[in-house]
Design a protein around this motif. Sequence first.
Motif, PDB file in Angstrom:
ATOM      1  N   GLN A 211       0.845  -1.191   0.000  1.00  0.00           N
ATOM      2  CA  GLN A 211       0.000   0.000   0.000  1.00  0.00           C
ATOM      3  C   GLN A 211       0.885   1.248   0.000  1.00  0.00           C
ATOM      4  O   GLN A 211       0.855   2.070   0.919  1.00  0.00           O
TER       5      GLN A 211
ATOM      6  N   SER B 115       2.428   4.781  -1.928  1.00  0.00           N
ATOM      7  CA  SER B 115       1.980   5.863  -2.810  1.00  0.00           C
ATOM      8  C   SER B 115       2.638   5.738  -4.182  1.00  0.00           C
ATOM      9  O   SER B 115       3.819   5.416  -4.291  1.00  0.00           O
TER      10      SER B 115
ATOM     11  N   ARG C 190     -11.574  10.030  -8.651  1.00  0.00           N
ATOM     12  CA  ARG C 190     -12.222   9.355  -7.536  1.00  0.00           C
ATOM     13  C   ARG C 190     -13.256  10.300  -6.943  1.00  0.00           C
ATOM     14  O   ARG C 190     -13.249  11.505  -7.233  1.00  0.00           O
TER      15      ARG C 190
ATOM     16  N   GLU D 240     -12.256  11.532  -1.204  1.00  0.00           N
ATOM     17  CA  GLU D 240     -12.019  10.124  -0.888  1.00  0.00           C
ATOM     18  C   GLU D 240     -10.772   9.607  -1.607  1.00  0.00           C
ATOM     19  O   GLU D 240     -10.841   8.712  -2.445  1.00  0.00           O
ATOM     20  N   PRO D 241      -9.603  10.168  -1.332  1.00  0.00           N
ATOM     21  CA  PRO D 241      -8.373   9.670  -1.978  1.00  0.00           C
ATOM     22  C   PRO D 241      -7.986   8.297  -1.432  1.00  0.00           C
ATOM     23  O   PRO D 241      -8.395   7.903  -0.334  1.00  0.00           O
ATOM     24  N   VAL D 242      -7.212   7.563  -2.206  1.00  0.00           N
ATOM     25  CA  VAL D 242      -6.701   6.275  -1.744  1.00  0.00           C
ATOM     26  C   VAL D 242      -5.652   6.532  -0.667  1.00  0.00           C
ATOM     27  O   VAL D 242      -4.717   7.303  -0.877  1.00  0.00           O
ATOM     28  N   THR D 243      -5.815   5.909   0.470  1.00  0.00           N
ATOM     29  CA  THR D 243      -4.869   6.094   1.568  1.00  0.00           C
ATOM     30  C   THR D 243      -3.694   5.139   1.396  1.00  0.00           C
ATOM     31  O   THR D 243      -3.865   3.964   1.069  1.00  0.00           O
ATOM     32  N   THR D 244      -2.491   5.653   1.615  1.00  0.00           N
ATOM     33  CA  THR D 244      -1.272   4.852   1.477  1.00  0.00           C
ATOM     34  C   THR D 244      -0.379   5.070   2.686  1.00  0.00           C
ATOM     35  O   THR D 244      -0.610   5.974   3.509  1.00  0.00           O
TER      36      THR D 244
ATOM     37  N   THR E 249       2.796   6.217   4.882  1.00  0.00           N
ATOM     38  CA  THR E 249       3.507   7.494   4.874  1.00  0.00           C
ATOM     39  C   THR E 249       4.950   7.343   4.416  1.00  0.00           C
ATOM     40  O   THR E 249       5.554   8.296   3.940  1.00  0.00           O
TER      41      THR E 249
ATOM     42  N   THR F 193      -0.643  -3.087  -5.002  1.00  0.00           N
ATOM     43  CA  THR F 193      -0.830  -3.831  -3.764  1.00  0.00           C
ATOM     44  C   THR F 193      -0.484  -5.306  -3.886  1.00  0.00           C
ATOM     45  O   THR F 193      -0.351  -5.989  -2.864  1.00  0.00           O
TER      46      THR F 193
END
Length: 553
Positions: A197, A199, A206, A210-214, A216, A341
Motif C-alpha cells: 500500500q 503511494s 475518484r 475520498e483519496p486512496v490512503t497509502t 507514509t 498492492t
Amino acid sequence: MAVTVETEQVLAAKFEVLFPYLDERQRRLLMGAEARALGRGGIRAVSRAAGVAENTVARGVSDLDAGGPPSGRTRRPGGGRKRLADLDPGLRSALLALVEPDERGDPMSPLRWTTKSTRALAAELTRQGHRVGPDTVADLLRREGFSLQANTKTIEGRQHPDRDTQFQYINEQVKTHNHSGDPVISVDTKKKELIGQFSNPGRQWRPKGEPVTTLTHDFPSDSQGKAVPYGIYDLATDTGWVNVGTDHDTAAFAVESIRRWWTATGHDDYPHAHRLLITADSGGSNGYRTRAWKAELAALATQTGLQITVCHFPPGTSKWNKVEHRLFSHITQNWRGRPLTSHEVVVQTIAATTTRTGLRVHAALDTGSYPTGVTISDTQMAALPISRHAFHGDWNYTLHPTPQTPPTDLRPEPGTPTPHDAPTLTHPTLTGMPRQDLQQMITTLEALRGNLMQDRQHQRRVAAGKKPHAPRPGRPARFTFADRVLVTVLHLRLQLPETTLATMFTTSRSSIRRAISETRQLLDQHGTTIDAITPTASILDLLTTAATNTPNN
C-alpha cells in the motif's frame, strides 16, 4: 430649496440599481446630473444618497460643465495610484539582482542557496529598504519576462566519439532484419516496484474527498515483495511483452524473459525467422560488458536455432531505446496514482495498457529464482559461438546457434592479423609518412601531453589548497605513448577496427579505444590531420609487404 429626506431615499435606491452597471466616470456624471437638477444643496444630498465624498459629486458637475473628460478614458492622463516601481526607482534593479542566474547575480545574497519564491523575494527586498509584497513581486517579474519554470533534461553527458555512427549502424541493422522478415526487439528492465500500500505518483478520478490512503513511508520492510518488470518491445508489430519477476534482475532473468516472449508470441509471429536482432542499453543485466548475458544468449541461440545479433546503444543514450518511450512510458501512465498492492495488480495493470495507435501488451508473472554472483570464466567465454562485428565489436556481436569451432580449438581464424614488431608497423606503407616524420610527431605530441598533464595537476592542487610540487616519475607504461600514437595513425589512415589493432599490438580493445580518443584530442590541438585512404590490398597483404621491405635490425 431644501432637499427632503424622501428625495434622498429615492436617489439612493436609483444609485443602488444603476451603479453596478456603470464605470467610475459614468457614476460621477450621473451624480453630477442629479446634483445639478436638485439645485441648491444638491451636491450634499447626492453625496449622502450615494455614500461618496462631496468632492466626487462636485467633480461630476464640473465634468458636465466642461464637456466631460476625453472620449475613451475613465480618468484624465496621470490619474490613479502610481505603481510602486515608479515610486521606488531602485526596486526593479534590486529585484533583478536577486533573480538573475547565480553567476550574474549578487554572490553575497542570502537567497543564493534558497528557493526564490515571491514571498522570500519580498522579504529580502523589504530588508534592503524596498517595502513590497509578494503579489507586487510576482507582477514585476512577469513584466520583466520571468515565469515559473522547472528543470529541463537537455544537457547530455560526455559523448562517445562513435555515438552517431553507432546509431546509424543500429538503424542499418534494423532495416536489414525488417526487410528479410526477421524480428527486431528492444529490451530493458523497468524500474523495480515495491508491492504494498505504497503511494504511486500521479492522480486518478475518484469521489471528491475520498483519496486512496497509502503508507507514509516507502520502507522495503513494509512491502510484500518487489516486482521486476523486464520489457520486450517488438518494433514491427507494435506489441509488448513484460515478464514480471519477483527475484533479482540478472542476465539469466533477462534472457529468460526473451525466451518466454519467443515461445509465447515470437515464434508464431515469425514462423520463418532465422535471425533475431536485439537492441539494448549498454549497462545493467543486458549490458555489453556482462559475460553472463552473452553466455545465456548463446544457450538461447542453440535452443531456438536463431542467429541472435545484439546491438547496444552507446553509454548515456538509453533514452533512445524504443522500449522506453513506446512501452514503459505508457505502462507508467496506466498505473499512475494506483498503489501496486499485489503482483496480480502489477501484471493485470500492465496487460491492460493500450494506446490509440494500437499498442498491445502481454504480461506474465515469473516466480523463478535468479541468483546473483554467477561468473563466466575466460575459458567459457572463449568457447562461446560469438562473432564480433568489424565496427565496435564490443557493442555489436552475433551469437550463432551452433559453435563455429570446437571449444578446445583456440587457434585464430584464417585471415586474423597476428602481432608484429615496431619496424613493420611503422613502415611508410602503413603510416603514410617517413619514420623520421612519425618519430618527430610522436616527440611533439608527447611534449604537448606532458604540458597538459602538468597544468591539470597544478590546477587540481591549487584548487585543493595544496602546494605545487615537481612531477614525479611514474611506473613505465606497458602500452607506450609511441604505440598509442601509432595505433591512432593506423586507425585513422587505414580505418582499422579496434579488435584488429588490439591483436596487432597485443593489448585490449579498451586500451586501444582510450589511446585513440586521447591521441585524437592531441592531434586536434596540435593541428595535425591524418587523412584516411581506401587500401587497395588487405591488411594482411600490407603487413606482409611492410615486413618484406623492412631491413633486419
